[in-house]
Scaffold this active site. Structure first.
Site, PDB file in Angstrom:
ATOM      1  N   GLU A 163      50.965  43.991 -17.189  1.00 58.98           N
ATOM      2  CA  GLU A 163      51.252  45.376 -16.783  1.00 58.98           C
ATOM      3  C   GLU A 163      52.262  46.083 -17.668  1.00 58.98           C
ATOM      4  O   GLU A 163      53.217  46.688 -17.179  1.00 58.98           O
ATOM      5  CB  GLU A 163      51.706  45.390 -15.315  1.00 58.98           C
ATOM      6  CG  GLU A 163      50.673  44.791 -14.385  1.00 58.98           C
ATOM      7  CD  GLU A 163      51.097  44.764 -12.927  1.00 58.98           C
ATOM      8  OE1 GLU A 163      52.177  45.252 -12.586  1.00 58.98           O
ATOM      9  OE2 GLU A 163      50.307  44.224 -12.114  1.00 58.98           O
ATOM     10  N   ASN A 205      47.136  41.285 -19.341  1.00 56.05           N
ATOM     11  CA  ASN A 205      46.593  41.556 -18.007  1.00 56.05           C
ATOM     12  C   ASN A 205      47.146  42.877 -17.463  1.00 56.05           C
ATOM     13  O   ASN A 205      48.351  43.131 -17.567  1.00 56.05           O
ATOM     14  CB  ASN A 205      47.010  40.399 -17.083  1.00 56.05           C
ATOM     15  CG  ASN A 205      46.355  40.431 -15.717  1.00 56.05           C
ATOM     16  OD1 ASN A 205      45.131  40.519 -15.621  1.00 56.05           O
ATOM     17  ND2 ASN A 205      47.163  40.349 -14.670  1.00 56.05           N
ATOM     18  N   HIS A 241      42.018  45.757  -8.681  1.00 56.66           N
ATOM     19  CA  HIS A 241      42.390  46.060  -7.293  1.00 56.66           C
ATOM     20  C   HIS A 241      41.712  47.391  -6.977  1.00 56.66           C
ATOM     21  O   HIS A 241      42.186  48.451  -7.383  1.00 56.66           O
ATOM     22  CB  HIS A 241      43.911  46.197  -7.158  1.00 56.66           C
ATOM     23  CG  HIS A 241      44.640  44.911  -7.412  1.00 56.66           C
ATOM     24  ND1 HIS A 241      44.531  43.820  -6.581  1.00 56.66           N
ATOM     25  CD2 HIS A 241      45.488  44.542  -8.397  1.00 56.66           C
ATOM     26  CE1 HIS A 241      45.288  42.832  -7.038  1.00 56.66           C
ATOM     27  NE2 HIS A 241      45.875  43.247  -8.149  1.00 56.66           N
ATOM     28  N   GLU A 268      42.252  39.789 -10.598  1.00 57.03           N
ATOM     29  CA  GLU A 268      42.936  39.939  -9.298  1.00 57.03           C
ATOM     30  C   GLU A 268      42.072  40.737  -8.330  1.00 57.03           C
ATOM     31  O   GLU A 268      42.574  41.558  -7.564  1.00 57.03           O
ATOM     32  CB  GLU A 268      44.295  40.634  -9.495  1.00 57.03           C
ATOM     33  CG  GLU A 268      45.208  39.907 -10.464  1.00 57.03           C
ATOM     34  CD  GLU A 268      46.594  40.528 -10.589  1.00 57.03           C
ATOM     35  OE1 GLU A 268      46.995  41.342  -9.724  1.00 57.03           O
ATOM     36  OE2 GLU A 268      47.282  40.191 -11.567  1.00 57.03           O
ATOM     37  N   ASP A 270      40.248  42.542  -5.571  1.00 59.79           N
ATOM     38  CA  ASP A 270      40.170  42.791  -4.133  1.00 59.79           C
ATOM     39  C   ASP A 270      39.689  44.228  -3.955  1.00 59.79           C
ATOM     40  O   ASP A 270      39.880  45.070  -4.832  1.00 59.79           O
ATOM     41  CB  ASP A 270      41.482  42.483  -3.372  1.00 59.79           C
ATOM     42  CG  ASP A 270      42.737  43.086  -3.967  1.00 59.79           C
ATOM     43  OD1 ASP A 270      42.625  44.054  -4.756  1.00 59.79           O
ATOM     44  OD2 ASP A 270      43.841  42.610  -3.648  1.00 59.79           O
TER      45      ASP A 270
HETATM   46  O1  9MR Z   1      50.350  39.192  -4.488  1.00 65.17           O
HETATM   47  C1  9MR Z   1      51.650  39.244  -5.000  1.00 65.17           C
HETATM   48  C2  9MR Z   1      52.645  39.476  -3.886  1.00 65.17           C
HETATM   49  O2  9MR Z   1      52.712  38.342  -3.046  1.00 65.17           O
HETATM   50  C3  9MR Z   1      54.001  39.782  -4.449  1.00 65.17           C
HETATM   51  O3  9MR Z   1      54.879  40.156  -3.391  1.00 65.17           O
HETATM   52  C4  9MR Z   1      53.907  40.887  -5.451  1.00 65.17           C
HETATM   53  C5  9MR Z   1      55.260  41.180  -6.060  1.00 65.17           C
HETATM   54  O4  9MR Z   1      55.225  42.155  -7.038  1.00 65.17           O
HETATM   55  O5  9MR Z   1      53.009  40.523  -6.492  1.00 65.17           O
HETATM   56  C6  9MR Z   1      51.719  40.353  -5.998  1.00 65.17           C
HETATM   57  O6  9MR Z   1      50.828  40.083  -7.062  1.00 65.17           O
HETATM   58  C7  9MR Z   1      50.707  41.094  -8.055  1.00 65.17           C
HETATM   59  C8  9MR Z   1      50.388  40.413  -9.351  1.00 65.17           C
HETATM   60  O7  9MR Z   1      51.353  39.424  -9.645  1.00 65.17           O
HETATM   61  C9  9MR Z   1      50.290  41.397 -10.501  1.00 65.17           C
HETATM   62  N1  9MR Z   1      49.354  42.459 -10.189  1.00 65.17           N
HETATM   63  C10 9MR Z   1      49.547  43.117  -8.924  1.00 65.17           C
HETATM   64  C11 9MR Z   1      49.570  42.067  -7.791  1.00 65.17           C
HETATM   65  C12 9MR Z   1      49.641  42.763  -6.461  1.00 65.17           C
HETATM   66  O8  9MR Z   1      50.834  43.480  -6.339  1.00 65.17           O
END
Ligand code: 9MR
Length: 457
Positions: A163, A205, A241, A268, A270
């Site tokens: 990101e 990513n 997402h 990722e 969903d």
């Molecule tokens: O799913 C993850 C969640 O449990 C955490 O609290 C969060 C913290 O920023 O990160 C989530 O996963 C993220 C991923 O690492 C990067 N892309 C976005 C995902 C959803 O926020």
């Protein structure tokens, strides 16, 4: 940015693009062939792909959860356990307990493990958040080196950088403490990861890059530049997402990246639950299946109750672990098949065999380009052959007092301060007459001011 507001923005982008979206097939073709497999992983494996899930170490004691995991998936990603705050909670103290639990869960089930994520602006430990400049750059590169070394040989693909591009129309980088260490922080991270684990696929990513738009084009331009300069990038992850729509050019976007010579992965996935959930899942799966270099899909959780998107029911299994309509649409799309991922699209690390009959020696020259910041720099050294082909080369660089080389790529180094020697590695020793190759190194203090000397063999 808060993930919720990211998602809200993402969803509004998708909704505004809905008019241009392709019309999605209302029904899904069922393979009906003798080869149709009955689980996601087995079905994906038929075309050389994987189907994975993000998992949490804290849930591995839940038998419903692990039952679905081991039955359905042949890849895992740690949802949080390999992030910087988890693996290096204080500087130089590395904790791998939970990351290792995910790793071992995956490996013991014969699954691929995607590492997520070496560097990211979010989920940094507080000590890193308070660093800047060369101290942060060095800490970040050390983090990449240490974590990738710990998991060396076990990770299928690493999200090396997550990101790093900004939302909005500019297509530029996101501001962050890492970005403020210099625009080359991403390539420095990829080089360090490649040095530490040459066989892992190294991915960039991001989210909101799922169609052709300014942000994905910014990433595309970076990947094209990396490939042209030999920065070791192997793959691009598209988080996907999704809300209630899918960009009409989703597959075309995957394909344009694949055409740059990298693998693409859905990392990722969903999808908000609504009337279109099953068909959007199907469209994503069919797009990946249609792109030869799309090597796999990962959903971001198993049951709806495991999702970070509380209340949106965006996954393939309901809270009780039952298969949803979206599950069936994905399975059918996988079973419908697609081009097989060639086994040759493995890690693109350069060959390690040495030539047996060296060509005759010739002279060479070297020039250095510095990218400096307060207290440190990266140097790119161009080695150019003279009028005869070169079969091996050695470059000598004189560093100012007080500085040291901390990391080198595409060369082996001898010494770290004063007069430092660099020599070719097996894959870049041969340079045709008049041709050139590049290697690089990172150092503390000031970079070399004099032109390096080059000796050919
Ligand atoms: O799913 C993850 C969640 O449990 C955490 O609290 C969060 C913290 O920023 O990160 C989530 O996963 C993220 C991923 O690492 C990067 N892309 C976005 C995902 C959803 O926020």
């Amino acid at each position: 940015m808060n993930p919720r507001s990211i998602l809200r923005r993402r969803r509004s982008l998708l909704l505004s693009a809905a008019g241009a979206a392709v019309v999605l097939a209302a029904s899904v073709a069922v393979a009906g062939t003798a080869e149709a497999a009955s689980t996601l992983g087995a079905s994906a494996a038929q075309s050389g792909r994987y189907f994975g899930a993000a998992i949490a170490a804290g849930k591995l004691g839940d038998s419903t959860y692990t039952g679905i995991l081991t039955r359905e998936f042949n890849a895992v990603t740690p949802e949080n356990e390999m992030k910087w705050d988890a693996t290096e909670p204080s500087q130089g103290r590395f904790t791998y307990t939970n990351g290792d639990r995910i790793l071992n869960q995956g490996l013991s089930n014969g699954s691929k493990v995607r590492g997520h994520a070496l560097l990211w602006h979010a989920q940094q430990p507080s000590w890193a958040q308070s660093l800047s400049g060369s101290a942060l750059r060095s800490a970040a590169i050390n983090h990449v080196t240490q974590v990738a070394t710990h998991y060396k040989g076990k990770i299928y693909a690493w999200d090396v950088v997550n990101e790093a591009f900004a939302d909005g129309g500019g297509g530029g980088r996101r501001d962050s403490n890492l970005q403020r260490t210099g625009n080359d922080w991403i390539e420095a991270a990829f080089r360090a990861a490649h040095t530490a684990d040459p066989n892992a696929k190294l991915c960039y990513n991001d989210y909101n890059t799922d169609g052709v738009n300014a942000k994905s084009t910014g990433v595309y331009t970076m990947v094209r530049d990396f490939k042209s300069r030999g920065v070791p990038i192997d793959c691009v992850g598209f988080q996907s997402h999704l809300g209630t729509g899918i960009p009409g050019d989703y597959q075309a976007n995957l394909q344009r990246f694949a055409d740059l010579g990298v693998d693409v992965q859905i990392t990722e996935l969903d999808v908000a639950q609504g009337g279109n959930q099953a068909s959007i899942y199907s469209s994503v799966t069919r797009a990946c299946m249609a792109v030869t270099r799309c090597t796999g899909i990962t959903v971001w959780g198993i049951r709806d109750s495991d999702s970070w998107r509380t209340g949106e029911n965006p996954l393939l299994f309901d809270n009780s672990g039952n298969k949803k309509a979206a599950y069936t649409s994905v399975l059918n799309a996988l079973n419908a098949g697609g081009p097989t991922v060639p086994p040759t699209s493995g890690p693109t690390s350069p060959p390690t065999s040495s030539p047996t009959t060296p060509p005759s020696a010739g002279a060479c020259s070297a020039s250095v380009t510095l990218n400096s910041w307060s207290g440190g720099y990266t140097a790119t050294v161009k080695v150019t052959a003279g009028s005869a082909a070169v079969n091996g080369w050695a470059v000598t660089v004189n560093l100012p007092a007080g500085g040291a080389v901390t990391n080198a790529w595409n060369a082996t180094s001898t010494g770290t301060s004063g007069t430092v020697g660099f020599a070719n590695v097996s894959y870049n020793g041969q340079i045709p007459a008049g041709g050139s190759t590049e290697f690089g190194f990172q150092g503390t203090g000031s970079g070399p001011s004099a032109t390096p000397t080059c000796r050919a063999s």
